[in-house]
Scaffold this active site. Structure first.
Site, PDB file in Angstrom:
ATOM      1  N   ASN A 135      -3.669   3.247   0.750  1.00 55.84           N
ATOM      2  CA  ASN A 135      -3.375   2.038   0.984  1.00 55.84           C
ATOM      3  C   ASN A 135      -2.362   1.161   0.079  1.00 55.84           C
ATOM      4  O   ASN A 135      -2.508  -0.058   0.120  1.00 55.84           O
ATOM      5  CB  ASN A 135      -4.472   0.926   1.428  1.00 55.84           C
ATOM      6  CG  ASN A 135      -5.474   0.960   0.350  1.00 55.84           C
ATOM      7  OD1 ASN A 135      -5.167   1.545  -0.771  1.00 55.84           O
ATOM      8  ND2 ASN A 135      -6.473   0.304   0.373  1.00 55.84           N
ATOM      9  N   LEU A 144       4.250  -1.811  -1.615  1.00 54.50           N
ATOM     10  CA  LEU A 144       5.098  -2.895  -2.228  1.00 54.50           C
ATOM     11  C   LEU A 144       5.787  -3.218  -0.956  1.00 54.50           C
ATOM     12  O   LEU A 144       6.351  -2.745  -0.056  1.00 54.50           O
ATOM     13  CB  LEU A 144       6.121  -2.366  -3.221  1.00 54.50           C
ATOM     14  CG  LEU A 144       6.926  -3.769  -3.843  1.00 54.50           C
ATOM     15  CD1 LEU A 144       7.104  -3.214  -5.323  1.00 54.50           C
ATOM     16  CD2 LEU A 144       8.280  -3.667  -2.961  1.00 54.50           C
ATOM     17  N   HIS A 156     -10.617  -9.444  -1.045  1.00 60.79           N
ATOM     18  CA  HIS A 156      -9.424  -8.800  -1.723  1.00 60.79           C
ATOM     19  C   HIS A 156      -8.444  -8.314  -0.780  1.00 60.79           C
ATOM     20  O   HIS A 156      -7.434  -7.907  -1.096  1.00 60.79           O
ATOM     21  CB  HIS A 156      -9.955  -7.660  -2.569  1.00 60.79           C
ATOM     22  CG  HIS A 156     -10.108  -6.412  -1.783  1.00 60.79           C
ATOM     23  ND1 HIS A 156     -11.145  -6.000  -0.761  1.00 60.79           N
ATOM     24  CD2 HIS A 156      -9.519  -5.149  -2.070  1.00 60.79           C
ATOM     25  CE1 HIS A 156     -10.928  -4.985  -0.406  1.00 60.79           C
ATOM     26  NE2 HIS A 156     -10.057  -3.984  -1.021  1.00 60.79           N
TER      27      HIS A 156
END
Lengths: 143, 485
Positions: free
Chosen positions: B204, B207, B408
């Site tokens: 996972n 960019l 997160h």
């Protein structure tokens, strides 16, 4: 195929079950099962580089764990995809020892159909069973 | 799956399992999420949060954030505070990918300026930032040099021309945790990691080029403070960690601690992945020092990637990074253990906070966040799936209830295997292209595993964290380009 991927054990990761008639065979299959998570079509991995490695552990499960970690090690440290052709397990001063003959080649994204990196072998549900039909291992890999 | 019958609702987005739920629990377990999110938690989350509640020295609650899902030892989204003198440290409370984290970088470009160059920009980023299985980085280091990186983190990058002083100021821990001791790290870990500085990895990790659309700016004041100042501004967000180095440190110490946990320290093993040792024990301290090396390596990894981002933007737009306004917003880690001061039952105390798939979210005025963000709270970067978008949030004063921690990411709901059966990489690339997202990937199959449908609804996760009072949304960022390992 003497291994299969288990679908719902690990949502974010990959779990597999491998089996073989002998302990040694089980290790060979489990190595392929791990490698197959990273590269599709193991036939594309040519035996150009040879590595012999040795691991020791106090029991068979830990031995499998240490053995599988070797594939991840060679992948990161030398960018090698490896398959094991021969495994010898011996008893060494109260511990189990394993010597594996491995062959493979450097990762080449042009030749190898790559999938996901395996980060680690986990201890989650890690198990080896000796059933009448042979040896079965369950392993969960962190992706 | 079934939510445990004893789960009690505390407020709109906070739920509690009492200590009576599982024998051995020392504190209750608390889960953050709306009813809908909680109902979709997998069974493992409840079991694992309860197991964490059994560990010696745990304070107040075993916590799970709204993006929680099944992990190893701790659930992903797990947060726990331990008394440093009586409590433990556990690699399973940090994760195999130590200091896996997120970095957000702003530019002064707007979408219309980037759009004509989008494909070239993504192609060049894909070429220049290695990703995928076994990729090696562009920073060539000997094993000895690598050890310096592990000790110094982003400071090494600054000394070697891969960072601006401002980048360090805008990184959690200023890009270096004090007390990293390379003597506590195995040679194997170094061999695995020394050639991986400047690589994204796979799974996972990604960019992304994203746009801050006007309608997605929820808090203009905070957005401005964090550098999101014009409508349709283009930003760069990325997600990666400590690569093979951190994975090996975690693996090594899982066994070190497992060997002494029960035998030496008499702590019952509930789950091997929850191996731990007293924080003050030699093994606990060794792991803490080794973990810090991986934390620092990961900060350096994200820092040299920023260097490459600057180079590529500069090349594609023919301007200096400074003229393009390439400026780090913040860098957060979401897999760590850190000593922090928190008020517990009215007393200010130092505690060891484990966050595994959870972001620190310090409120305004708190020590440890950059001076320029002091009035606003700490930026929190939440990575969503590559199809749906991501968020920039801010920490809030009421965050004390979770030791100033929040979500997160969006959290998986579908296994990798199922996702691969349901989605096809090539088709996904075409569909995303049609929707204005240009993707380059090292693995089409890996891409399919990361399809948006494999993840929870990120909007719901962010709403729940706001409702619970643990962070506040600033801006939603939508993807226009993605490189994936």
């Amino acid at each position: 195929m003497p291994y299969t991927y288990l679908d719902e054990i690990a949502i974010a990761d990959v779990a597999f079950e491998a089996w073989a008639e002998t302990r040694e065979g089980l290790f060979v299959e489990a190595g392929d099962a791990l490698m197959n998570v990273m590269v599709e079509g193991l036939g594309s991995v040519r035996p150009l580089a040879r590595r012999r490695f040795h691991v020791q552990a106090r029991d068979l499960e830990r031995l499998l764990f240490e053995y599988l970690q070797q594939f991840i090690f060679f992948k990161d440290a030398e960018q090698l995809l490896l398959r094991v052709s021969d495994v010898v397990i011996t008893q060494e001063a109260g511990e189990l020892g394993l010597t594996a003959e491995a062959a493979g080649e450097k990762i080449d994204p042009k030749r190898h159909d790559l999938n996901a990196d395996v980060k680690a072998v986990t201890l989650h549900r890690f198990r080896i069973r000796n059933e009448p039909e042979g040896w079965i291992a369950t392993v969960v890999l962190d992706i | 799956m079934a939510v445990p019958g004893e789960l009690r609702q505390i407020s709109d987005a906070v739920w509690e399992l009492p200590v009576s739920w599982k024998p051995g629990m020392r504190v209750p377990a608390r889960f953050y999420g709306t009813r809908k999110l909680i109902e979709h938690f997998d069974d493992g989350v409840f079991e694992q949060a309860a197991n964490v509640a059994m560990l010696p020295g745990i304070q107040k609650y075993s916590l799970c954030m709204p993006d929680g899902h099944w992990g190893y030892g701790f659930p992903i989204g797990g947060v726990a505070a331990f008394d440093p003198d009586e409590g433990v440290i556990s690699p399973g409370g940090i994760g195999f990918d130590i200091n896996c984290g997120m970095r957000l970088v702003a530019t002064n470009l707007i979408y219309d300026e980037v759009e004509p160059h989008l494909n070239r920009l993504v192609d060049r980023l894909f070429e220049r930032i290695p990703s995928g299985v076994g990729s090696t980085g562009f920073v060539k280091l000997t094993e000895d040099e690598f050890l310096t990186v592990a000790e110094q983190g982003s400071r090494w990058c600054l000394k070697n021309g891969y960072a601006l002083p401002e980048d360090l100021e805008l990184t959690e821990e200023q890009g270096c945790m004090e007390g990293a001791d390379v003597a506590k790290v195995s040679r194997k870990a170094v061999q695995r990691g020394h050639n991986q500085i400047g690589t994204l990895g796979s799974g996972n990790h990604y960019l992304e080029l994203q746009v801050a659309r006007k309608e997605n700016i929820f808090n203009p004041e905070l957005a401005r403070a964090f550098g999101i100042t014009v409508p349709d501004q283009v930003v760069v967000m990325y997600h990666c960690g400590s690569r093979g180095f951190g994975h090996q440190v975690a693996t090594d110490y899982l066994h070190v601690l497992l060997d002494v946990m029960e035998r030496v320290y008499g702590i019952r093993i509930i789950d091997k992945e929850l191996a731990c040792a007293p924080f003050r024990s030699p093994q606990g301290q060794d792991y803490f020092s080794a973990m810090k090396c991986a934390v620092n390596m990961s900060f350096a990894n994200r820092q040299v990637i920023l260097h490459r981002v600057r180079e590529v933007f500069s090349e594609v737009f023919g301007k200096s990074p400074n003229d393009l306004g390439i400026r780090q917003v913040y860098d957060v880690t979401h897999n760590t253990a850190k000593l922090e001061e928190h008020v517990i039952d009215g007393t200010r105390r130092r505690v060891l906070i484990h966050r595994k798939g959870s972001t620190r979210a310090f409120g305004p005025g708190m020590e440890g966040i950059p001076e320029r963000y002091q009035p606003f709270g700490q930026p929190v970067i939440i990575g969503g799936s590559m199809e749906t978008g991501s968020y920039l949030l801010a920490g809030v004063a009421e965050g004390e209830q979770t030791f100033y921690s929040t979500a997160h990411g969006s959290g998986r709901v579908m296994s990798r295997h199922s996702a691969r059966k349901k989605y096809q990489g090539k088709k996904l690339v075409r569909e995303m292209q049609f929707r204005g997202i240009y993707v380059r990937t090292a693995s089409l199959r890996g891409l399919a595993e990361e399809a948006g449908g494999a993840y929870k609804d990120i909007d719901a996760v962010v709403r729940a964290s706001e409702l619970a009072g643990i962070s506040t949304p600033v801006v939603k960022l939508t993807p226009i380009g993605n490189i994936k390992g």
